[in-house]
Design a protein around this motif. Structure first.
Motif, PDB file in Angstrom:
ATOM      1  N   LEU A 174       0.822  -1.212   0.000  1.00 31.79           N
ATOM      2  CA  LEU A 174       0.000   0.000   0.000  1.00 31.79           C
ATOM      3  C   LEU A 174       0.858   1.266   0.000  1.00 31.79           C
ATOM      4  CD1 LEU A 174      -2.698  -1.079   2.606  1.00 31.79           C
ATOM      5  CD2 LEU A 174      -3.011  -0.885   0.129  1.00 31.79           C
ATOM      6  N   ASP A 175       1.898   1.282   0.833  1.00 31.21           N
ATOM      7  CA  ASP A 175       2.751   2.470   0.940  1.00 31.21           C
ATOM      8  C   ASP A 175       3.488   2.753  -0.369  1.00 31.21           C
ATOM      9  OD1 ASP A 175       1.938   2.758   3.550  1.00 31.21           O
ATOM     10  OD2 ASP A 175       3.795   1.968   4.432  1.00 31.21           O
ATOM     11  N   PHE A 176       4.077   1.712  -0.966  1.00 27.84           N
ATOM     12  CA  PHE A 176       4.803   1.909  -2.215  1.00 27.84           C
ATOM     13  C   PHE A 176       3.856   2.315  -3.340  1.00 27.84           C
ATOM     14  CE2 PHE A 176       8.181  -0.104   0.061  1.00 27.84           C
ATOM     15  CZ  PHE A 176       9.350   0.216  -0.591  1.00 27.84           C
ATOM     16  N   ALA A 177       2.646   1.733  -3.356  1.00 25.88           N
ATOM     17  CA  ALA A 177       1.661   2.103  -4.371  1.00 25.88           C
ATOM     18  C   ALA A 177       1.272   3.569  -4.232  1.00 25.88           C
ATOM     19  CB  ALA A 177       0.427   1.204  -4.262  1.00 25.88           C
ATOM     20  N   ALA A 178       1.060   4.017  -3.005  1.00 31.71           N
ATOM     21  CA  ALA A 178       0.685   5.417  -2.772  1.00 31.71           C
ATOM     22  C   ALA A 178       1.820   6.362  -3.164  1.00 31.71           C
ATOM     23  CB  ALA A 178       0.307   5.615  -1.306  1.00 31.71           C
ATOM     24  N   LEU A 179       3.062   6.001  -2.819  1.00 34.22           N
ATOM     25  CA  LEU A 179       4.208   6.831  -3.184  1.00 34.22           C
ATOM     26  C   LEU A 179       4.368   6.930  -4.694  1.00 34.22           C
ATOM     27  CD1 LEU A 179       6.813   5.616  -0.541  1.00 34.22           C
ATOM     28  CD2 LEU A 179       5.827   7.912  -0.699  1.00 34.22           C
ATOM     29  N   ARG A 180       4.212   5.800  -5.366  1.00 35.52           N
ATOM     30  CA  ARG A 180       4.362   5.771  -6.826  1.00 35.52           C
ATOM     31  C   ARG A 180       3.272   6.609  -7.490  1.00 35.52           C
ATOM     32  NH1 ARG A 180       7.422   5.244 -11.415  1.00 35.52           N
ATOM     33  NH2 ARG A 180       6.188   4.341 -13.056  1.00 35.52           N
TER      34      ARG A 180
END
Length: 197
Positions: A178-184
């Motif tokens: 979730l965190d990496f998806a949001a950052l991307r």
């Protein structure tokens, strides 16, 4: 802004599958964090064997490709069969060739979390390595946490894992996706998009 979208793929047809239960646990955690989750597991993942010369995709293949195309992140779960991922999941990943001509090809730019289930930790680690290698070959961003779930793990409810150690690892895995998806996604709205290779 729309919620983060997660495609969750599980590669087991067995009734009472622990890998499907672990995937449902991660899906429930992601949904609880506000993500939209598309769960494709068991019979929903039964596809014709990938044929590069087939020109008419099945309804199941179209559903899989649509879920992956719309996803910001992906969760992959597989039982360990002879030290590798299930044929069911491998075949589904082969079908991602249908995304080869998209603007975001294959799993490009998507965070990918991988988990396997095994009685033997060495075999589980081998299957996990294969899953992560496939995700990276498809241009996905395999998150740092990977989880080998012991086959005896009990999931009494979709959002409950009876083993605290496994719970913690699955939580970290899901949160990283979730965190990496949001950052991307945030970076994609702030920076110019590079032309695909």
């Amino acid at each position: 802004m729309r919620p983060i979208r997660i495609a969750a793929l599980g590669g087991s047809l067995r009734t009472g599958s622990v890998s499907a239960a672990a995937l449902r646990y991660c899906a429930a955690r992601a949904a609880g964090a506000g993500a939209e989750v598309t769960l494709i597991t068991g019979a929903d993942l039964v596809l014709p064997l990938y044929d590069p010369e087939a020109h008419v995709p099945s309804a199941a293949q179209l559903r899989l490709l649509a879920a992956l195309r719309d996803a910001d992140g992906v969760l992959l779960a597989s039982p360990t069969y002879h030290g590798g991922m299930s044929g069911l999941l491998k075949n589904a990943l082969d079908h991602t060739e249908g995304l080869a001509r998209d603007r975001r090809r294959y799993l490009d730019g998507r965070s990918v979390g991988c988990l396997t289930v095994a009685w033997n930790e060495v075999a589980g680690a081998s299957a996990l390595t294969a899953l992560r290698a496939s995700a990276q070959a498809l241009r996905g961003w395999a998150v740092p946490m990977g989880v080998v779930v012991p086959a005896a793990t009990v999931f009494p409810a979709p959002d409950v894992c009876a083993d605290p150690r496994t719970t913690r690892r699955l939580d970290i895995l899901t949160d990283q996706v979730l965190d990496f998806a949001a950052l991307r996604r945030r970076a994609a709205t702030e920076l110019p998009v590079a032309a695909p290779l």
